[in-house]
Design a protein around this motif. Structure first.
Motif, PDB file in Angstrom:
ATOM      1  N   CYS A 124      51.366  42.373  42.434  1.00 53.06           N
ATOM      2  CA  CYS A 124      51.437  41.546  43.646  1.00 53.06           C
ATOM      3  C   CYS A 124      52.745  40.775  43.708  1.00 53.06           C
ATOM      4  CB  CYS A 124      50.264  40.575  43.694  1.00 53.06           C
ATOM      5  SG  CYS A 124      48.682  41.323  44.070  1.00 53.06           S
ATOM      6  N   LEU A 125      53.151  40.178  42.605  1.00 54.81           N
ATOM      7  CA  LEU A 125      54.383  39.386  42.601  1.00 54.81           C
ATOM      8  C   LEU A 125      55.618  40.259  42.791  1.00 54.81           C
ATOM      9  CD1 LEU A 125      53.543  36.883  39.734  1.00 54.81           C
ATOM     10  CD2 LEU A 125      53.646  36.400  42.183  1.00 54.81           C
ATOM     11  N   LEU A 126      55.646  41.407  42.128  1.00 56.12           N
ATOM     12  CA  LEU A 126      56.802  42.295  42.260  1.00 56.12           C
ATOM     13  C   LEU A 126      56.878  42.897  43.659  1.00 56.12           C
ATOM     14  CD1 LEU A 126      59.196  43.564  40.787  1.00 56.12           C
ATOM     15  CD2 LEU A 126      57.690  45.442  40.154  1.00 56.12           C
ATOM     16  N   ALA A 127      55.756  43.388  44.149  1.00 55.39           N
ATOM     17  CA  ALA A 127      55.737  43.976  45.491  1.00 55.39           C
ATOM     18  C   ALA A 127      56.077  42.930  46.546  1.00 55.39           C
ATOM     19  CB  ALA A 127      54.376  44.594  45.779  1.00 55.39           C
ATOM     20  N   GLY A 128      55.547  41.720  46.389  1.00 53.15           N
ATOM     21  CA  GLY A 128      55.861  40.654  47.332  1.00 53.15           C
ATOM     22  C   GLY A 128      57.328  40.284  47.318  1.00 53.15           C
ATOM     23  N   SER A 129      57.909  40.218  46.138  1.00 53.13           N
ATOM     24  CA  SER A 129      59.333  39.868  46.034  1.00 53.13           C
ATOM     25  C   SER A 129      60.216  40.951  46.635  1.00 53.13           C
ATOM     26  CB  SER A 129      59.717  39.649  44.570  1.00 53.13           C
ATOM     27  OG  SER A 129      59.048  38.537  44.058  1.00 53.13           O
ATOM     28  N   ILE A 130      59.891  42.200  46.356  1.00 54.62           N
ATOM     29  CA  ILE A 130      60.693  43.301  46.898  1.00 54.62           C
ATOM     30  C   ILE A 130      60.556  43.376  48.411  1.00 54.62           C
ATOM     31  CG2 ILE A 130      60.876  45.813  46.987  1.00 54.62           C
ATOM     32  CD1 ILE A 130      60.215  45.812  43.983  1.00 54.62           C
ATOM     33  N   GLY A 147      49.427  36.322  52.152  1.00 57.17           N
ATOM     34  CA  GLY A 147      48.433  36.422  51.090  1.00 57.17           C
ATOM     35  C   GLY A 147      48.850  37.261  49.892  1.00 57.17           C
ATOM     36  N   VAL A 148      49.978  37.953  49.954  1.00 59.11           N
ATOM     37  CA  VAL A 148      50.395  38.781  48.817  1.00 59.11           C
ATOM     38  C   VAL A 148      50.774  37.894  47.634  1.00 59.11           C
ATOM     39  CG1 VAL A 148      52.079  40.456  47.990  1.00 59.11           C
ATOM     40  CG2 VAL A 148      51.117  40.700  50.266  1.00 59.11           C
ATOM     41  N   PHE A 149      51.597  36.889  47.890  1.00 65.55           N
ATOM     42  CA  PHE A 149      51.959  35.967  46.814  1.00 65.55           C
ATOM     43  C   PHE A 149      50.754  35.127  46.394  1.00 65.55           C
ATOM     44  CE2 PHE A 149      56.411  36.426  48.437  1.00 65.55           C
ATOM     45  CZ  PHE A 149      56.932  36.980  47.287  1.00 65.55           C
ATOM     46  N   ALA A 150      49.877  34.809  47.325  1.00 66.36           N
ATOM     47  CA  ALA A 150      48.675  34.045  46.985  1.00 66.36           C
ATOM     48  C   ALA A 150      47.763  34.856  46.068  1.00 66.36           C
ATOM     49  CB  ALA A 150      47.928  33.639  48.247  1.00 66.36           C
ATOM     50  N   ALA A 151      47.659  36.156  46.329  1.00 66.60           N
ATOM     51  CA  ALA A 151      46.876  37.014  45.434  1.00 66.60           C
ATOM     52  C   ALA A 151      47.524  37.064  44.053  1.00 66.60           C
ATOM     53  CB  ALA A 151      46.770  38.421  46.012  1.00 66.60           C
ATOM     54  N   GLY A 152      48.851  37.146  44.030  1.00 64.15           N
ATOM     55  CA  GLY A 152      49.557  37.116  42.754  1.00 64.15           C
ATOM     56  C   GLY A 152      49.325  35.809  42.016  1.00 64.15           C
ATOM     57  N   ALA A 153      49.313  34.700  42.750  1.00 59.99           N
ATOM     58  CA  ALA A 153      49.066  33.395  42.133  1.00 59.99           C
ATOM     59  C   ALA A 153      47.654  33.297  41.574  1.00 59.99           C
ATOM     60  CB  ALA A 153      49.303  32.283  43.150  1.00 59.99           C
ATOM     61  N   SER A 154      46.678  33.792  42.330  1.00 59.37           N
ATOM     62  CA  SER A 154      45.297  33.703  41.851  1.00 59.37           C
ATOM     63  C   SER A 154      45.078  34.594  40.627  1.00 59.37           C
ATOM     64  CB  SER A 154      44.313  34.053  42.964  1.00 59.37           C
ATOM     65  OG  SER A 154      44.494  35.386  43.378  1.00 59.37           O
ATOM     66  N   PHE A 155      45.638  35.791  40.639  1.00 59.24           N
ATOM     67  CA  PHE A 155      45.485  36.649  39.464  1.00 59.24           C
ATOM     68  C   PHE A 155      46.313  36.143  38.283  1.00 59.24           C
ATOM     69  CE2 PHE A 155      43.572  39.681  42.390  1.00 59.24           C
ATOM     70  CZ  PHE A 155      42.498  40.102  41.623  1.00 59.24           C
ATOM     71  N   ALA A 156      47.412  35.458  38.551  1.00 57.23           N
ATOM     72  CA  ALA A 156      48.165  34.822  37.462  1.00 57.23           C
ATOM     73  C   ALA A 156      47.333  33.705  36.833  1.00 57.23           C
ATOM     74  CB  ALA A 156      49.490  34.278  37.975  1.00 57.23           C
ATOM     75  N   LEU A 157      46.610  32.967  37.669  1.00 51.76           N
ATOM     76  CA  LEU A 157      45.721  31.927  37.151  1.00 51.76           C
ATOM     77  C   LEU A 157      44.581  32.534  36.339  1.00 51.76           C
ATOM     78  CD1 LEU A 157      45.044  28.913  37.066  1.00 51.76           C
ATOM     79  CD2 LEU A 157      43.701  29.265  39.147  1.00 51.76           C
ATOM     80  N   PHE A 158      43.992  33.625  36.846  1.00 45.99           N
ATOM     81  CA  PHE A 158      42.945  34.310  36.086  1.00 45.99           C
ATOM     82  C   PHE A 158      43.483  34.817  34.756  1.00 45.99           C
ATOM     83  CE2 PHE A 158      40.951  35.673  40.382  1.00 45.99           C
ATOM     84  CZ  PHE A 158      40.382  34.429  40.531  1.00 45.99           C
ATOM     85  N   THR A 159      44.700  35.360  34.773  1.00 45.25           N
ATOM     86  CA  THR A 159      45.328  35.840  33.543  1.00 45.25           C
ATOM     87  C   THR A 159      45.521  34.695  32.565  1.00 45.25           C
ATOM     88  OG1 THR A 159      46.488  37.577  34.765  1.00 45.25           O
ATOM     89  CG2 THR A 159      47.359  37.009  32.601  1.00 45.25           C
TER      90      THR A 159
END
Length: 175
Positions: A108-114, A140-152
Motif C-alpha cells: 500500500c505504501l509503495l503503490a501509493g507513493s508511486i 484511502g491507499v495511504f490510510a490502508a498502509g497506515a492501518s496495516f503498519a499499525l497492525f504490523t
C-alpha cells in the motif's frame, strides 16, 4: 527475556511510520484541469507532492523495523531450537501474521507513493473534446498502509515477546 531496547526502537520506528502514512493520506496530490494562456489546450496542475516523500519514508521505516525484529529473532528459522509449547506455537502464528500485515502495508505504501508521484501533463493538446484526466491516487491507499503498519507494529511486538519467551524457556529449563 525480550530486549527492551529492541522493543522500544521498533515501537518508535513503527509509530513514526504510521504517522508518516497518515500525513501522506492527508497531503495526497490533487489535480486541477487548467487552460493555457492561449486557450488552445488544457493541462493538469497538481498541488504539493510531499505525500510521496511521506509514503516513502513510512515504507523505509516500516521496513527497517521489520528487519530489526527479524535479525533479533533470527527470522524464526535460523538459530537455536525453541521450547515446544504454547509460546512457540504462538510465535509461529504471530510470525506468519506479522509477515502478511507487513507485506500488505508495504504494498500500500509503495503503490501509493508511486501513484502519487505520477502526474499527467498534457491531455487535451489536439482539440479533443474530452477534458484532461488529472488522475490522482484514490483516497484511502495511504490510510490502508497506515492501518496495516499499525497492525504490523502490534503483531511484531507480540511475536518478539513470544519468541523470546520460548527461547528463554528452552535455554533455561525449569528442572
Amino acid at each position: 527475556m525480550a530486549s527492551k531496547l529492541v522493543i522500544i526502537i521498533v515501537f518508535i520506528l513503527d509509530l513514526i511510520a504510521v504517522g508518516l502514512a497518515i500525513a501522506a493520506e492527508q497531503r495526497r496530490s490533487v489535480g486541477v484541469s487548467v487552460p493555457d494562456k492561449e486557450k488552445v489546450y488544457e493541462y493538469c496542475e497538481y498541488g504539493s507532492d510531499i505525500a510521496t516523500s511521506y509514503g516513502a519514508g513510512a515504507f523505509v521505516l516500516l521496513f527497517t523495523s521489520q528487519v530489526i525484529i527479524m535479525v533479533a529473532t533470527r527470522c524464526f528459522c535460523c538459530g537455536k531450537a525453541l521450547n515446544p509449547g504454547g509460546s512457540r506455537a504462538c510465535a509461529i502464528i504471530l510470525f506468519l501474521i506479522c509477515w502478511v500485515f507487513f507485506l500488505i502495508a508495504e504494498i500500500c505504501l509503495l503503490a501509493g507513493s508511486i501513484r502519487n508521484a505520477y502526474h499527467t501533463k498534457y491531455k487535451n493538446m489536439w482539440n479533443i473534446d474530452e477534458r484532461p484526466s488529472c488522475e490522482v491516487i484514490r483516497r484511502g491507499v495511504f490510510a490502508a498502509g497506515a492501518s496495516f503498519a499499525l497492525f504490523t507494529a502490534i503483531v511484531s511486538q507480540f511475536y518478539y515477546v513470544s519468541y523470546s519467551r520460548a527461547r528463554d524457556v528452552y535455554q533455561n529449563p525449569n528442572y
